[in-house]
Write a protein that holds these residues in place. Structure first.
Motif, PDB file in Angstrom:
ATOM      1  N   GLY A   1      22.134  33.748  79.277  1.00  0.00           N
ATOM      2  CA  GLY A   1      22.634  35.060  78.871  1.00  0.00           C
ATOM      3  C   GLY A   1      23.942  35.415  79.549  1.00  0.00           C
ATOM      4  N   VAL A   2      24.067  35.066  80.832  1.00  0.00           N
ATOM      5  CA  VAL A   2      25.315  35.322  81.559  1.00  0.00           C
ATOM      6  C   VAL A   2      26.462  34.542  80.910  1.00  0.00           C
ATOM      7  N   ALA A   3      26.215  33.280  80.584  1.00  0.00           N
ATOM      8  CA  ALA A   3      27.243  32.466  79.935  1.00  0.00           C
ATOM      9  C   ALA A   3      27.633  33.064  78.585  1.00  0.00           C
ATOM     10  N   ARG A   4      26.643  33.477  77.812  1.00  0.00           N
ATOM     11  CA  ARG A   4      26.905  34.052  76.492  1.00  0.00           C
ATOM     12  C   ARG A   4      27.713  35.343  76.611  1.00  0.00           C
ATOM     13  N   LEU A   5      27.293  36.235  77.514  1.00  0.00           N
ATOM     14  CA  LEU A   5      27.976  37.511  77.682  1.00  0.00           C
ATOM     15  C   LEU A   5      29.407  37.310  78.185  1.00  0.00           C
ATOM     16  N   SER A   6      29.590  36.347  79.062  1.00  0.00           N
ATOM     17  CA  SER A   6      30.930  36.039  79.577  1.00  0.00           C
ATOM     18  C   SER A   6      31.854  35.572  78.460  1.00  0.00           C
ATOM     19  N   ASP A   7      31.353  34.675  77.634  1.00  0.00           N
ATOM     20  CA  ASP A   7      32.144  34.118  76.538  1.00  0.00           C
ATOM     21  C   ASP A   7      32.518  35.212  75.533  1.00  0.00           C
ATOM     22  N   ILE A   8      31.529  36.017  75.151  1.00  0.00           N
ATOM     23  CA  ILE A   8      31.762  37.122  74.216  1.00  0.00           C
ATOM     24  C   ILE A   8      32.848  38.053  74.754  1.00  0.00           C
ATOM     25  N   THR A   9      32.723  38.397  76.026  1.00  0.00           N
ATOM     26  CA  THR A   9      33.620  39.381  76.633  1.00  0.00           C
ATOM     27  C   THR A   9      35.044  38.867  76.734  1.00  0.00           C
ATOM     28  N   LEU A  10      35.222  37.647  77.237  1.00  0.00           N
ATOM     29  CA  LEU A  10      36.577  37.134  77.401  1.00  0.00           C
ATOM     30  C   LEU A  10      37.273  36.918  76.061  1.00  0.00           C
ATOM     31  N   LYS A  11      36.544  36.447  75.070  1.00  0.00           N
ATOM     32  CA  LYS A  11      37.155  36.266  73.749  1.00  0.00           C
ATOM     33  C   LYS A  11      37.592  37.600  73.162  1.00  0.00           C
ATOM     34  N   ALA A  12      36.791  38.638  73.373  1.00  0.00           N
ATOM     35  CA  ALA A  12      37.151  39.965  72.867  1.00  0.00           C
ATOM     36  C   ALA A  12      38.355  40.536  73.611  1.00  0.00           C
ATOM     37  N   ILE A  13      38.411  40.320  74.928  1.00  0.00           N
ATOM     38  CA  ILE A  13      39.558  40.787  75.709  1.00  0.00           C
ATOM     39  C   ILE A  13      40.832  40.087  75.250  1.00  0.00           C
ATOM     40  N   CYS A  14      40.743  38.786  75.018  1.00  0.00           N
ATOM     41  CA  CYS A  14      41.913  38.035  74.536  1.00  0.00           C
ATOM     42  C   CYS A  14      42.369  38.556  73.178  1.00  0.00           C
ATOM     43  N   ALA A  15      41.433  38.850  72.304  1.00  0.00           N
ATOM     44  CA  ALA A  15      41.789  39.390  70.991  1.00  0.00           C
ATOM     45  C   ALA A  15      42.457  40.758  71.144  1.00  0.00           C
ATOM     46  N   GLU A  16      41.928  41.574  72.039  1.00  0.00           N
ATOM     47  CA  GLU A  16      42.485  42.911  72.282  1.00  0.00           C
ATOM     48  C   GLU A  16      43.914  42.836  72.808  1.00  0.00           C
ATOM     49  N   LEU A  17      44.164  41.867  73.687  1.00  0.00           N
ATOM     50  CA  LEU A  17      45.487  41.725  74.295  1.00  0.00           C
ATOM     51  C   LEU A  17      46.392  40.776  73.517  1.00  0.00           C
ATOM     52  N   GLU A  18      45.893  40.247  72.416  1.00  0.00           N
ATOM     53  CA  GLU A  18      46.627  39.296  71.573  1.00  0.00           C
ATOM     54  C   GLU A  18      47.068  38.071  72.373  1.00  0.00           C
ATOM     55  N   VAL A  19      46.133  37.563  73.156  1.00  0.00           N
ATOM     56  CA  VAL A  19      46.367  36.386  73.994  1.00  0.00           C
ATOM     57  C   VAL A  19      45.924  35.132  73.256  1.00  0.00           C
ATOM     58  N   VAL A  20      46.782  34.133  73.240  1.00  0.00           N
ATOM     59  CA  VAL A  20      46.440  32.823  72.693  1.00  0.00           C
ATOM     60  C   VAL A  20      46.414  31.853  73.865  1.00  0.00           C
ATOM     61  N   PRO A  21      45.236  31.335  74.243  1.00  0.00           N
ATOM     62  CA  PRO A  21      45.141  30.453  75.408  1.00  0.00           C
ATOM     63  C   PRO A  21      46.005  29.205  75.268  1.00  0.00           C
ATOM     64  N   ALA A  22      46.612  28.799  76.376  1.00  0.00           N
ATOM     65  CA  ALA A  22      47.361  27.548  76.393  1.00  0.00           C
ATOM     66  C   ALA A  22      46.407  26.380  76.161  1.00  0.00           C
ATOM     67  N   LYS A  23      46.858  25.389  75.436  1.00  0.00           N
ATOM     68  CA  LYS A  23      46.044  24.206  75.202  1.00  0.00           C
ATOM     69  C   LYS A  23      46.343  23.184  76.295  1.00  0.00           C
ATOM     70  N   LYS A  24      45.342  22.963  77.127  1.00  0.00           N
ATOM     71  CA  LYS A  24      45.495  22.017  78.230  1.00  0.00           C
ATOM     72  C   LYS A  24      44.403  20.959  78.129  1.00  0.00           C
ATOM     73  N   LYS A  25      44.741  19.752  78.561  1.00  0.00           N
ATOM     74  CA  LYS A  25      43.768  18.663  78.513  1.00  0.00           C
ATOM     75  C   LYS A  25      42.657  18.945  79.516  1.00  0.00           C
ATOM     76  N   LEU A  26      41.416  18.776  79.041  1.00  0.00           N
ATOM     77  CA  LEU A  26      40.245  18.945  79.898  1.00  0.00           C
ATOM     78  C   LEU A  26      39.678  17.583  80.242  1.00  0.00           C
ATOM     79  N   TYR A  27      39.253  17.436  81.493  1.00  0.00           N
ATOM     80  CA  TYR A  27      38.755  16.159  81.961  1.00  0.00           C
ATOM     81  C   TYR A  27      37.238  16.149  82.135  1.00  0.00           C
ATOM     82  N   LEU A  28      36.594  17.215  81.699  1.00  0.00           N
ATOM     83  CA  LEU A  28      35.139  17.295  81.740  1.00  0.00           C
ATOM     84  C   LEU A  28      34.652  17.988  80.477  1.00  0.00           C
TER      85      LEU A  28
END
Length: 201
Positions: free
Chosen positions: A174-201
């Motif tokens: 539930g913590v993971a779900r709520l965190s994901d929901i919240t950050l995605k909504a904040i990014c949408a509110e601020l019109e933030v497009v995350p940088a695409k970076k290579k992930l190693y995990l």
């Protein structure tokens, strides 16, 4: 900004504070009746209902079970299937205090951000990064888009997915779900497009 400040502090606390400690258990207990989530400013009704069910199921397992799960997920000493530090995802060598941690520290210094850091605890721990987001919202909101774009959002969706999959107690799903929901909504509110970076995990 008040919504970002408050939600970031709650989520940061859920990752930073051990349920066996008074501060951690008090925060978890505040979620028990659903009143806090009923006022949660981000996410749809159905998304929040799902997160609340997971949180509630986890809380009902009791403090001792939650403390054991917190130990397994965030303290160790065993191997972490869902490491809570950004550099493990962003650094080629998948290490703590990696290059992305150094970049974040430099960004913090450059922007004269006041944070308290214990040297043995990397600043890019998910809980600390939520706390920093709350601090920025209160003190330097103009820096939030860059912080989200470059330092937080490139890796956290991957982390939340791994945490939800690895969590044996539904509370941390539930913590993971709520965190994901919240950050995605904040990014949408601020019109933030995350940088695409290579992930190693």
């Amino acid at each position: 900004m008040e919504a970002i400040i408050n939600t970031s502090r709650v989520l940061g606390g859920l990752y930073c504070f051990d349920p066996k400690e008074a501060e951690g258990w008090a925060l978890i207990s505040s979620l028990a009746d659903g009143a806090l989530l009923a006022e949660w400013p981000y996410g749809s009704e159905s998304e929040l209902a799902c997160a609340w069910r997971e949180l509630q199921e986890g809380i009902e397992t009791g403090r001792a079970d939650l403390a054991r799960e917190y130990q397994r997920l965030f303290i160790g000493p065993q191997h972490f299937n869902a490491p809570a530090w950004g550099s493990v995802y962003l650094d080629r060598d998948r290490v703590l205090f990696g290059s992305s941690t150094i970049e974040l520290r430099q960004w913090i210094r450059l922007n004269e951000i006041s944070v308290t850091e214990v040297e043995r605890t990397p600043i890019d721990h998910i809980g600390k990064m939520f706390m920093l987001l709350g601090w920025l919202a209160e003190q330097k909101p103009e820096l939030m888009p860059e912080y989200l774009t470059e330092h937080l959002m490139p890796w956290v969706p991957r982390y939340f997915g791994l945490l939800a999959a690895d969590a044996q107690n539904p509370f941390y799903q539930g913590v993971a779900r709520l965190s994901d929901i919240t950050l995605k909504a904040i990014c949408a509110e601020l019109e933030v497009v995350p940088a695409k970076k290579k992930l190693y995990l």
